[in-house]
Scaffold this motif. Structure first.
Motif, PDB file in Angstrom:
ATOM      1  N   THR A   1      -1.318 -20.872 -59.841  1.00 57.82           N
ATOM      2  CA  THR A   1      -0.554 -19.443 -59.772  1.00 57.82           C
ATOM      3  C   THR A   1      -1.439 -18.486 -60.672  1.00 57.82           C
ATOM      4  O   THR A   1      -1.485 -17.163 -60.340  1.00 57.82           O
ATOM      5  CB  THR A   1       0.653 -19.507 -60.285  1.00 57.82           C
ATOM      6  OG1 THR A   1       1.546 -20.492 -59.260  1.00 57.82           O
ATOM      7  CG2 THR A   1       1.543 -18.191 -60.241  1.00 57.82           C
TER       8      THR A   1
ATOM      9  N   GLU B   1       4.465 -16.682 -55.830  1.00 53.78           N
ATOM     10  CA  GLU B   1       5.438 -18.103 -55.991  1.00 53.78           C
ATOM     11  C   GLU B   1       6.889 -17.762 -56.192  1.00 53.78           C
ATOM     12  O   GLU B   1       7.066 -16.688 -56.771  1.00 53.78           O
ATOM     13  CB  GLU B   1       4.953 -18.806 -56.982  1.00 53.78           C
ATOM     14  CG  GLU B   1       5.550 -19.918 -57.534  1.00 53.78           C
ATOM     15  CD  GLU B   1       4.657 -20.625 -58.757  1.00 53.78           C
ATOM     16  OE1 GLU B   1       4.149 -21.945 -58.516  1.00 53.78           O
ATOM     17  OE2 GLU B   1       4.860 -20.026 -59.811  1.00 53.78           O
TER      18      GLU B   1
ATOM     19  N   ASP C   1       1.493 -18.309 -52.211  1.00 54.88           N
ATOM     20  CA  ASP C   1       1.524 -19.233 -53.391  1.00 54.88           C
ATOM     21  C   ASP C   1       2.724 -20.203 -53.006  1.00 54.88           C
ATOM     22  O   ASP C   1       3.837 -19.785 -53.344  1.00 54.88           O
ATOM     23  CB  ASP C   1       1.819 -18.625 -54.836  1.00 54.88           C
ATOM     24  CG  ASP C   1       1.504 -19.343 -55.694  1.00 54.88           C
ATOM     25  OD1 ASP C   1       1.750 -20.617 -55.480  1.00 54.88           O
ATOM     26  OD2 ASP C   1       1.343 -18.891 -56.997  1.00 54.88           O
ATOM     27  N   GLU C   2       2.264 -21.501 -52.570  1.00 53.78           N
ATOM     28  CA  GLU C   2       3.295 -22.219 -52.245  1.00 53.78           C
ATOM     29  C   GLU C   2       4.547 -21.942 -51.348  1.00 53.78           C
ATOM     30  O   GLU C   2       5.820 -22.200 -51.768  1.00 53.78           O
ATOM     31  CB  GLU C   2       4.177 -22.782 -53.608  1.00 53.78           C
ATOM     32  CG  GLU C   2       2.974 -23.523 -54.517  1.00 53.78           C
ATOM     33  CD  GLU C   2       3.652 -24.598 -55.714  1.00 53.78           C
ATOM     34  OE1 GLU C   2       4.252 -25.466 -55.192  1.00 53.78           O
ATOM     35  OE2 GLU C   2       2.861 -24.671 -56.555  1.00 53.78           O
TER      36      GLU C   2
HETATM   37 MG   LIG Z   1       2.174 -22.080 -59.478  1.00 50.10          MG
END
Ligand SMILES: [Mg+2]
Ligand SMILES: Nc1ncnc2c1ncn2[C@@H]1O[C@H](COP(=O)(O)OP(=O)(O)OP(=O)(O)O)[C@@H](O)[C@H]1O
Lengths: 300, 238
Positions: B45, B87, B161-162
């Motif tokens: 991140t 994220e 991000d994820e």
């Molecule tokens: Mg992360």
């Protein structure tokens, strides 16, 4: 009944002024999570700037639509500029500092503005000329309304509706709401957060400036330290409505004005402030986030 | 040779005294899907937030579309054609789905109707819910919105991000399918994922980040077959 209606008119008038000032607190808080304690002093500054603009450009005794427009627009522009300057100098350097530093800076900035007023206009009460607005008044079977009250109610309503539409219906307004929710996410949308903050200070200060001018015109006597009193009341109004919430500030201002007027009318002026704080405490006990403050709590 | 759309060189980032990223090199070619894998706290991140301008780097350089963006501010980078879906989704909870999407198009003079229609096509749930406040969406729907919002700016590079974090397997499939469709439409993708297998299947190349450093890199195929990777990230025992 006459007392009630008369105090209703008076209460809505002063409530509109509280609402205009409360909007400045709530908008800045919404976006920056900062209480702009210098805001009340900007309101006071506006009354003095307006006084000078009026007497220097038009001279006392001139009453015309042009004079009214020039005094309001010119003063609001100056106060908006001071508001932007305030943000640049007192708040921006502390954006990432601990919250307390910004609070101290806000209090300090308020004192600087107060002392500037005192140095420029003197420590004694100044009297705002009575001629800017015509002294017309209407008597509706015992309930008296002055031209000034009509102007305050009318212009405040127009400004609040305009602000509501701007915030809820325009791209910039939506960006302001987005920035208030999540600054980093707003940046990732391509929103220039510094610019949003500048816009917030321009709008908030200009609304406060209008309120400051009305305070001068309505109450006539203006003092360098009066920003504290109006600022505190408006701040209480913002908290009652739910700080950070724009309709909440409008509602809180009107409610507080009405409440004050009723206490003044039926009990006594001396008790108004005491009851104001009792009301604040009662509201916060039952609704800790303020009357319309739910959305604020939801997002935290 | 294909063009390098994003190039990160010797990137260093720290939080106060803690060094989180210690010399990361990576690049993404135009049209590729590249994934960054790594355990919790590896610095994925942090790397992405530095690329998109939310964090300032301590050293190194970042080039995007042939321009040095190392010290460019986040909102300007978006206008240059990079979009970052962060994220945790970070949708604007008290704005409607549609308003969220409009904010995605903030850098455009006027939002692009075709892009909006296309988003509604690949993520139809968003169209059904367009008047609803984003905060009232389910986690999966919020993720769809976060992705849709990120492509409203018509980016050259999409950073995710994820995107599958905390979602049920059915929804993970929907999300990955959408990412594939976005990539096939010509958008370059940089993807951080815990779901290493799905990510490598989708990606052309991958990097493995450990404690702020790249420890492995290669084509997805090589990484999928690498024993070290299989053990650490694909849950296979020796
Ligand atoms: Mg992360
Ligand atoms: N705001 C912060 N302040 C201090 N340290 C931080 C901060 N954010 C992250 N870190 C630290 O930096 C390191 C990298 O964090 P980062 O969030 O980039 O990891 P990650 O790979 O994204 O992990 P995850 O898979 O859990 O999301 C971690 O050790 C973390 O504790």
């Amino acid at each position: 009944m006459d007392i009630f209606l008369q105090q209703l008119v008076n209460g809505l008038t002063i409530g509109s002024l509280y609402a205009l000032v409360a909007l400045g607190y709530t908008m800045v808080y919404g976006v920056m999570k900062l209480i702009n304690f210098a805001h009340g002093d900007l309101v006071a500054l506006s009354a003095f700037v307006g006084l000078t603009v009026y007497t220097q450009i038009f001279g006392e005794g001139v009453s015309s639509l042009i004079a009214i427009i020039v005094v309001f627009v010119f003063t609001a522009a100056i106060i908006a500029f001071v508001g932007v300057l305030l943000e640049r100098l007192a708040y921006r350097p502390l954006r990432t500092a601990p919250r307390l530093s910004a609070v101290v800076s806000a209090l300090g900035a308020g004192l600087v503005i107060q002392n500037t007023i005192m140095l420029m206009w003197g420590p004694n009460m100044k009297i705002f000329p009575s001629n800017l607005f015509p002294q017309t008044l209407w008597d509706f079977g015992g309930v008296v309304m002055t031209f000034t009250q009509v102007m305050i109610l009318g212009l405040s309503s127009v400004l609040m509706v305009a602000l509501f539409l701007f915030i809820n219906k325009t791209k910039m307004g939506t960006a302001i709401r987005a920035t208030a929710i999540d600054q980093d996410a707003a940046k990732l949308m391509g929103i220039n957060v510094n610019r949003i903050i500048m816009v917030i200070f321009i709008i908030g200060s200009a609304l406060g400036a209008v309120a400051g001018l009305f305070i001068g015109i309505y109450y006539r006597g203006i003092t360098f330290d009066m920003g504290w009193l109006y600022g505190l009341n408006a701040f209480v109004a913002a908290i009652m409505g739910g700080i950070g919430n724009i309709p909440g500030a409008m509602l809180g201002g009107l409610m507080l004005g009405l409440f004050n007027a009723m206490i003044t009318g039926y009990i006594s002026t001396q008790w108004a402030e005491t009851f104001t704080f009792i009301l604040l405490i009662v509201i916060l006990i039952f609704r800790p986030t303020g009357i319309l403050g739910e959305k604020v709590a939801e997002k935290v | 040779m294909s063009k390098k759309l994003l190039q990160v060189q010797d990137l260093h980032v720290s939080y106060g005294a803690i060094d989180a990223i210690k010399g990361v090199d990576l690049y993404v070619n135009e049209g590729e899907v590249v994934t960054i894998l790594g355990a919790n706290g590896a610095g994925k991140t942090t790397t992405l937030r530095t690329i998109s301008g939310l964090l300032k780097s301590k050293g190194g350089s970042i080039f995007f579309d042939n321009q040095d963006i190392t010290s460019t501010s986040a909102h300007e980078i978006v206008a240059m054609g990079m979009s970052h879906s962060p994220e945790g989704r970070r949708v604007f909870a008290t704005l409607s789905v549609e308003e969220n999407l409009m904010m995605g198009a903030y850098t455009l003079k006027k939002y692009d109707k075709k892009t909006l229609e296309w988003i509604y096509e690949i993520l139809p749930r968003l169209q059904e819910r367009k008047q609803q406040l984003a905060g009232t969406l389910s986690g999966g729907e919020q993720q769809m919105l976060a992705i849709g919002r990120a492509i409203m700016s018509k980016p050259k590079l999409l950073i995710l991000d994820e995107p599958s974090l905390g979602l049920a397997p059915v929804l993970i499939k929907v999300i990955f399918k959408a990412i594939k469709q976005i990539s096939q439409a010509g958008v370059t993708v940089l993807l951080v994922e815990q779901n290493a297998k799905a990510a490598l299947k989708l990606a052309n190349r991958g990097y493995v980040l450990e404690l702020g450093k790249i420890t492995h890199e290669g084509s997805s195929e090589d990484l999928l077959n690498s024993e070290v990777i299989q053990e650490a990230y694909l849950g296979k025992k020796k």
